[in-house]
Scaffold this motif. Structure first.
Motif, PDB file in Angstrom:
ATOM      1  N   TYR A  78      -6.414  26.497  -5.927  1.00 24.00           N
ATOM      2  CA  TYR A  78      -5.938  26.877  -7.465  1.00 24.00           C
ATOM      3  C   TYR A  78      -4.653  27.605  -7.326  1.00 24.00           C
ATOM      4  N   GLU A  79      -4.276  28.435  -6.370  1.00 28.50           N
ATOM      5  CA  GLU A  79      -2.910  28.930  -6.393  1.00 28.50           C
ATOM      6  C   GLU A  79      -1.725  27.834  -6.049  1.00 28.50           C
ATOM      7  N   LEU A 135      -1.510  25.673  -9.361  1.00 28.29           N
ATOM      8  CA  LEU A 135      -0.787  26.410 -10.543  1.00 28.29           C
ATOM      9  C   LEU A 135       0.477  26.368 -10.402  1.00 28.29           C
ATOM     10  N   LYS A 145      -0.795  25.386 -16.925  1.00 25.73           N
ATOM     11  CA  LYS A 145      -1.016  26.622 -16.455  1.00 25.73           C
ATOM     12  C   LYS A 145      -2.198  27.418 -17.075  1.00 25.73           C
ATOM     13  N   THR A 183      -5.666  28.327 -15.723  1.00 23.53           N
ATOM     14  CA  THR A 183      -6.006  29.467 -15.523  1.00 23.53           C
ATOM     15  C   THR A 183      -7.529  29.905 -16.132  1.00 23.53           C
TER      16      THR A 183
END
Length: 105
Positions: A61-62, A65, A73, A77
């Motif tokens: 996920y990071e 992103l 984004k 999120t």
């Protein structure tokens, strides 16, 4: 940068191919055709799987992103927050916490 439209298309592909060999093949295809999208697709695969490692899902996920534009984004999120509230996520966190505790004893 990954746009919102691309993000939603990858989400649809991950959902349609959940837990199948097609998902693995598509991930390999992305690694050549659109390398920036691989982590995003793999994160989405985790969200539709009952067998994932929460720590690695969050790392995906990071990474994803960082590749998204602002609109994407925001949606990513939102999707991650939704994913982290699922029973499957809680179950996997508990499982991996227990497994880790057993290894450290």
């Amino acid at each position: 940068m990954i746009t919102l439209e691309q993000l939603l298309a990858l989400w649809d592909c991950a959902k349609a191919s959940a837990n199948t060999d097609a998902a693995c093949r598509f991930s390999r295809y992305l690694s050549v055709a659109e390398p920036r999208s691989v982590m995003l697709f793999d994160f989405f695969r985790d969200t539709f799987s009952d067998d994932f490692v929460p720590f690695y899902a969050y790392k995906k996920y990071e990474s994803a992103l960082a590749e998204c534009d602002e609109e994407a984004k925001d949606e990513l999120t939102r999707l991650n927050n939704e994913f982290m509230r699922t029973d499957a996520y809680e179950r996997q966190v508990e499982y991996y916490n227990r497994k880790h505790q057993m290894r450290t004893k």
